[in-house]
Scaffold this motif. Structure first.
Motif, PDB file in Angstrom:
ATOM      1  N   LEU A  10      55.550  56.897  64.163  1.00  0.00           N
ATOM      2  CA  LEU A  10      54.233  57.524  64.144  1.00  0.00           C
ATOM      3  C   LEU A  10      54.039  58.323  65.414  1.00  0.00           C
ATOM      4  O   LEU A  10      53.459  59.233  65.425  1.00  0.00           O
ATOM      5  N   ARG A  11      54.185  57.797  66.459  1.00  0.00           N
ATOM      6  CA  ARG A  11      54.119  58.511  67.792  1.00  0.00           C
ATOM      7  C   ARG A  11      54.633  59.753  67.656  1.00  0.00           C
ATOM      8  O   ARG A  11      53.997  60.729  68.290  1.00  0.00           O
ATOM      9  N   ASP A  12      55.980  59.651  67.285  1.00  0.00           N
ATOM     10  CA  ASP A  12      56.703  60.926  67.320  1.00  0.00           C
ATOM     11  C   ASP A  12      56.340  61.908  66.419  1.00  0.00           C
ATOM     12  O   ASP A  12      56.080  63.073  66.476  1.00  0.00           O
ATOM     13  N   PHE A  13      55.629  61.391  65.081  1.00  0.00           N
ATOM     14  CA  PHE A  13      55.006  62.495  64.188  1.00  0.00           C
ATOM     15  C   PHE A  13      53.821  62.895  64.726  1.00  0.00           C
ATOM     16  O   PHE A  13      53.458  64.121  64.565  1.00  0.00           O
ATOM     17  N   TYR A  14      52.833  62.020  65.417  1.00  0.00           N
ATOM     18  CA  TYR A  14      51.829  62.597  65.989  1.00  0.00           C
ATOM     19  C   TYR A  14      51.839  63.653  66.886  1.00  0.00           C
ATOM     20  O   TYR A  14      51.228  64.408  67.113  1.00  0.00           O
ATOM     21  N   SER A  15      53.108  63.432  67.778  1.00  0.00           N
ATOM     22  CA  SER A  15      53.413  64.193  68.976  1.00  0.00           C
ATOM     23  C   SER A  15      53.724  65.590  68.474  1.00  0.00           C
ATOM     24  O   SER A  15      53.514  66.753  68.922  1.00  0.00           O
ATOM     25  N   ILE A  16      54.227  65.571  67.105  1.00  0.00           N
ATOM     26  CA  ILE A  16      54.644  66.897  66.586  1.00  0.00           C
ATOM     27  C   ILE A  16      53.259  67.783  66.224  1.00  0.00           C
ATOM     28  O   ILE A  16      53.199  68.917  66.299  1.00  0.00           O
ATOM     29  N   ILE A  17      52.599  66.929  65.198  1.00  0.00           N
ATOM     30  CA  ILE A  17      51.160  67.405  64.986  1.00  0.00           C
ATOM     31  C   ILE A  17      50.252  67.659  66.026  1.00  0.00           C
ATOM     32  O   ILE A  17      49.637  68.861  65.818  1.00  0.00           O
ATOM     33  N   PHE A  18      50.108  66.966  66.999  1.00  0.00           N
ATOM     34  CA  PHE A  18      48.975  67.178  67.992  1.00  0.00           C
ATOM     35  C   PHE A  18      49.786  66.905  69.487  1.00  0.00           C
ATOM     36  O   PHE A  18      49.506  66.103  69.966  1.00  0.00           O
ATOM     37  N   PRO A  19      50.582  68.178  69.682  1.00  0.00           N
ATOM     38  CA  PRO A  19      51.222  67.968  71.025  1.00  0.00           C
ATOM     39  C   PRO A  19      50.592  67.769  72.080  1.00  0.00           C
ATOM     40  O   PRO A  19      51.130  67.132  73.123  1.00  0.00           O
ATOM     41  N   SER A  20      49.364  68.130  72.297  1.00  0.00           N
ATOM     42  CA  SER A  20      48.622  67.877  73.564  1.00  0.00           C
ATOM     43  C   SER A  20      47.665  66.638  73.507  1.00  0.00           C
ATOM     44  O   SER A  20      46.965  66.357  74.439  1.00  0.00           O
TER      45      SER A  20
END
Length: 123
Positions: A10-20
């Motif tokens: 989920l951390r990886d997924f959210y870093s793609i969706i919300f990079p900042s």
């Protein structure tokens, strides 16, 4: 990997969706049922409703982010062409999380869509 390392996935997924964004999933207990999430993703990967898209008879909009790496803007635009009368809008410099990252633009587009399409006309 969702079932093995749910918080990392989920951390990886959210870093793609919300990079900042600084989204912290530091422990698996914060993740609501990784098994259910995996089942939902599996359903999405196997679900094909493409034969039903043309049957949509209500006003519809498709909004895409120009930088979306989950669902490309080109694919979203193709979807919009398959829905009779559908409106399409691509938002520049936006990824997959556009309702959260570009809230004002989304709000204005929806208001314009409702107004111009007389969605709530009386009568």
């Amino acid at each position: 990997s969702l079932l093995i390392q749910p918080s990392k996935t989920l951390r990886d997924f959210y870093s793609i969706i919300f990079p900042s964004a600084k989204i912290a999933f530091d422990c698996d207990s914060l993740i609501p049922s990784p098994v259910k999430m995996a089942q939902g993703l599996n359903f999405l990967s196997e679900c094909d409703l493409s034969g039903q898209i043309g049957r949509i008879k209500i006003p519809a909009i498709v909004i895409a982010g120009s930088d979306d790496v989950i669902v490309s803007a080109a694919l979203s635009e193709k979807l919009a062409t398959l829905i009779p009368g559908c409106k399409f809008r691509k938002i520049k410099n936006a990824g997959h999380g556009i309702p959260f990252t570009h809230t004002n633009e989304i709000k204005l587009f929806i208001q314009e869509f409702i107004r111009d399409g007389n969605i709530f006309r009386q009568g």
